[in-house]
Design a protein around this motif. Structure first.
Motif, PDB file in Angstrom:
ATOM      1  N   SER A  31       0.838  -1.192   0.000  1.00  0.00           N
ATOM      2  CA  SER A  31       0.000   0.000   0.000  1.00  0.00           C
ATOM      3  C   SER A  31       0.878   1.249   0.000  1.00  0.00           C
ATOM      4  O   SER A  31       2.060   1.190   0.320  1.00  0.00           O
ATOM      5  CB  SER A  31      -0.922  -0.019   1.215  1.00  0.00           C
ATOM      6  N   PRO A  32       0.297   2.386  -0.347  1.00  0.00           N
ATOM      7  CA  PRO A  32       1.092   3.612  -0.416  1.00  0.00           C
ATOM      8  C   PRO A  32       1.669   3.990   0.951  1.00  0.00           C
ATOM      9  O   PRO A  32       1.076   3.709   1.982  1.00  0.00           O
ATOM     10  CB  PRO A  32       0.089   4.672  -0.872  1.00  0.00           C
ATOM     11  N   ASP A  33       2.795   4.670   0.925  1.00  0.00           N
ATOM     12  CA  ASP A  33       3.407   5.191   2.144  1.00  0.00           C
ATOM     13  C   ASP A  33       2.889   6.606   2.385  1.00  0.00           C
ATOM     14  O   ASP A  33       2.821   7.407   1.462  1.00  0.00           O
ATOM     15  CB  ASP A  33       4.933   5.241   2.013  1.00  0.00           C
ATOM     16  N   GLY A  34       2.546   6.880   3.611  1.00  0.00           N
ATOM     17  CA  GLY A  34       2.141   8.225   3.980  1.00  0.00           C
ATOM     18  C   GLY A  34       0.639   8.404   4.017  1.00  0.00           C
ATOM     19  O   GLY A  34      -0.121   7.700   3.367  1.00  0.00           O
ATOM     20  N   GLU A  35       0.231   9.387   4.804  1.00  0.00           N
ATOM     21  CA  GLU A  35      -1.193   9.636   5.014  1.00  0.00           C
ATOM     22  C   GLU A  35      -1.892  10.134   3.744  1.00  0.00           C
ATOM     23  O   GLU A  35      -2.946   9.603   3.367  1.00  0.00           O
ATOM     24  CB  GLU A  35      -1.363  10.653   6.144  1.00  0.00           C
ATOM     25  N   PRO A  37      -1.018   9.923   0.444  1.00  0.00           N
ATOM     26  CA  PRO A  37      -1.167   8.894  -0.593  1.00  0.00           C
ATOM     27  C   PRO A  37      -2.180   7.807  -0.209  1.00  0.00           C
ATOM     28  O   PRO A  37      -2.898   7.289  -1.075  1.00  0.00           O
ATOM     29  CB  PRO A  37       0.242   8.314  -0.739  1.00  0.00           C
ATOM     30  N   THR A  38      -2.270   7.479   1.072  1.00  0.00           N
ATOM     31  CA  THR A  38      -3.249   6.480   1.513  1.00  0.00           C
ATOM     32  C   THR A  38      -4.665   7.004   1.327  1.00  0.00           C
ATOM     33  O   THR A  38      -5.545   6.283   0.818  1.00  0.00           O
ATOM     34  CB  THR A  38      -3.005   6.096   2.982  1.00  0.00           C
ATOM     35  N   LEU A  39      -4.912   8.247   1.712  1.00  0.00           N
ATOM     36  CA  LEU A  39      -6.246   8.829   1.535  1.00  0.00           C
ATOM     37  C   LEU A  39      -6.624   8.885   0.062  1.00  0.00           C
ATOM     38  O   LEU A  39      -7.752   8.532  -0.310  1.00  0.00           O
ATOM     39  CB  LEU A  39      -6.289  10.228   2.151  1.00  0.00           C
ATOM     40  N   LEU A  40      -5.701   9.286  -0.773  1.00  0.00           N
ATOM     41  CA  LEU A  40      -5.985   9.364  -2.211  1.00  0.00           C
ATOM     42  C   LEU A  40      -6.226   7.984  -2.811  1.00  0.00           C
ATOM     43  O   LEU A  40      -7.076   7.821  -3.703  1.00  0.00           O
ATOM     44  CB  LEU A  40      -4.856  10.087  -2.930  1.00  0.00           C
ATOM     45  N   ASP A  41      -5.507   6.978  -2.316  1.00  0.00           N
ATOM     46  CA  ASP A  41      -5.707   5.611  -2.790  1.00  0.00           C
ATOM     47  C   ASP A  41      -7.114   5.123  -2.440  1.00  0.00           C
ATOM     48  O   ASP A  41      -7.804   4.547  -3.288  1.00  0.00           O
ATOM     49  CB  ASP A  41      -4.638   4.698  -2.176  1.00  0.00           C
ATOM     50  N   TYR A  42      -7.537   5.353  -1.203  1.00  0.00           N
ATOM     51  CA  TYR A  42      -8.896   4.942  -0.816  1.00  0.00           C
ATOM     52  C   TYR A  42      -9.949   5.670  -1.637  1.00  0.00           C
ATOM     53  O   TYR A  42     -10.919   5.058  -2.105  1.00  0.00           O
ATOM     54  CB  TYR A  42      -9.131   5.185   0.681  1.00  0.00           C
ATOM     55  N   PRO A 141      -1.145  20.273  -0.103  1.00  0.00           N
ATOM     56  CA  PRO A 141      -0.687  18.954   0.360  1.00  0.00           C
ATOM     57  C   PRO A 141      -0.552  18.824   1.877  1.00  0.00           C
ATOM     58  O   PRO A 141      -0.449  17.711   2.385  1.00  0.00           O
ATOM     59  CB  PRO A 141       0.670  18.794  -0.325  1.00  0.00           C
ATOM     60  N   ASP A 142      -0.576  19.942   2.606  1.00  0.00           N
ATOM     61  CA  ASP A 142      -0.512  19.898   4.073  1.00  0.00           C
ATOM     62  C   ASP A 142      -1.891  19.544   4.601  1.00  0.00           C
ATOM     63  O   ASP A 142      -2.820  20.360   4.548  1.00  0.00           O
ATOM     64  CB  ASP A 142      -0.048  21.249   4.617  1.00  0.00           C
ATOM     65  N   LEU A 143      -2.044  18.338   5.102  1.00  0.00           N
ATOM     66  CA  LEU A 143      -3.358  17.867   5.555  1.00  0.00           C
ATOM     67  C   LEU A 143      -3.903  18.661   6.735  1.00  0.00           C
ATOM     68  O   LEU A 143      -5.098  18.652   6.999  1.00  0.00           O
ATOM     69  CB  LEU A 143      -3.292  16.380   5.903  1.00  0.00           C
ATOM     70  N   GLY A 144      -3.064  19.357   7.444  1.00  0.00           N
ATOM     71  CA  GLY A 144      -3.505  20.175   8.571  1.00  0.00           C
ATOM     72  C   GLY A 144      -3.896  21.587   8.186  1.00  0.00           C
ATOM     73  O   GLY A 144      -4.454  22.323   9.005  1.00  0.00           O
ATOM     74  N   GLU A 145      -3.625  21.982   6.934  1.00  0.00           N
ATOM     75  CA  GLU A 145      -3.976  23.333   6.487  1.00  0.00           C
ATOM     76  C   GLU A 145      -5.491  23.512   6.540  1.00  0.00           C
ATOM     77  O   GLU A 145      -6.251  22.629   6.148  1.00  0.00           O
ATOM     78  CB  GLU A 145      -3.466  23.558   5.061  1.00  0.00           C
ATOM     79  N   ARG A 146      -5.911  24.664   7.005  1.00  0.00           N
ATOM     80  CA  ARG A 146      -7.340  24.970   7.099  1.00  0.00           C
ATOM     81  C   ARG A 146      -7.722  25.904   5.958  1.00  0.00           C
ATOM     82  O   ARG A 146      -7.035  26.888   5.693  1.00  0.00           O
ATOM     83  CB  ARG A 146      -7.666  25.577   8.451  1.00  0.00           C
ATOM     84  N   LEU A 147      -8.823  25.580   5.302  1.00  0.00           N
ATOM     85  CA  LEU A 147      -9.227  26.292   4.092  1.00  0.00           C
ATOM     86  C   LEU A 147     -10.668  26.770   4.198  1.00  0.00           C
ATOM     87  O   LEU A 147     -11.471  26.215   4.941  1.00  0.00           O
ATOM     88  CB  LEU A 147      -9.105  25.366   2.878  1.00  0.00           C
ATOM     89  N   GLY A 148     -10.976  27.753   3.378  1.00  0.00           N
ATOM     90  CA  GLY A 148     -12.346  28.226   3.253  1.00  0.00           C
ATOM     91  C   GLY A 148     -12.816  29.025   4.441  1.00  0.00           C
ATOM     92  O   GLY A 148     -12.124  29.177   5.448  1.00  0.00           O
ATOM     93  N   ALA A 149     -14.029  29.540   4.311  1.00  0.00           N
ATOM     94  CA  ALA A 149     -14.618  30.395   5.346  1.00  0.00           C
ATOM     95  C   ALA A 149     -14.771  29.681   6.675  1.00  0.00           C
ATOM     96  O   ALA A 149     -14.676  30.299   7.735  1.00  0.00           O
ATOM     97  CB  ALA A 149     -15.969  30.914   4.864  1.00  0.00           C
TER      98      ALA A 149
END
Length: 185
Positions: A31-35, A37-42, A141-149
């Motif tokens: 399976s992919p390495d890293g959070e 790539p794993t999320l994108l694979d699912y 690509p930073d999964l912790g980044e907060r976006l939008g209103a």
């Protein structure tokens, strides 16, 4: 109404959609390495599952509401997920949310019809909206980044996308079995 006979294309496991060697979602290796790539694979696997559940059906079968009085149909699911992909982009981009594709409320389901042009348009809409949302999310690509209103974290958005497809793939399993009896993973 006649009930379809249950069937599968698999010869190895009678409860599978296709044999493991023929499953386009199977990949060689680990399976992919890293959070991320794993999320994108699912996400990719659930998207592929939805398309598999719709393959080899005509417009009438795709639009069939198999569990009355529900408005759920495979075509409605495709239209709904195109709408949802568009909506997710609105969560994380500045400005007004994009216009709805199919109208207010549950129009994606309610107005799904056994029209070949509507079927083609729905699958094109889904592919276009997926690609557009993927492109916007890929810039973060930073999964912790907060976006939008509302400051939604990229991680939360990705998990929500997976959850939405997974839930609707469960619906697609039952809808497909009602349409023609085909069962499987």
């Amino acid at each position: 109404m006649d009930q379809p006979t249950r069937w599968t294309r698999a010869t190895v496991y009678p409860d599978m959609w296709v044999d493991p060697a023929d499953d386009p979602r199977n990949s060689e290796g680990v399976s992919p390495d890293g959070e991320l790539p794993t999320l994108l694979d699912y996400l990719g696997r659930y998207r592929a599952t939805l398309l598999m559940k719709c393959e080899d059906l005509d417009p009438e079968q795709l639009a069939r509401r198999s569990v009355p009085p529900s408005t759920l149909s495979l075509l409605g699911l495709v239209r709904h997920l195109a709408e949802v992909e568009r909506d997710w982009r609105g969560w994380i981009t500045p400005g007004d949310p994009p216009a709805r594709l199919y109208g207010a409320g549950d129009a994606a389901f309610e107005d799904a019809a056994a029209d070949p042009d509507q079927v083609s348009a729905a699958f094109a809409d889904l592919a276009r909206e997926q690609a557009a949302t993927d492109a916007v999310v890929a810039r973060h690509p930073d999964l912790g980044e907060r976006l939008g209103a509302d400051g939604i974290a990229v991680r939360e958005l990705q998990v929500h996308r997976i959850e939405e497809y997974a839930r609707h793939c469960g619906h697609a399993d039952l809808l497909r079995e009602c349409v023609d009896g085909r069962v499987g993973q």
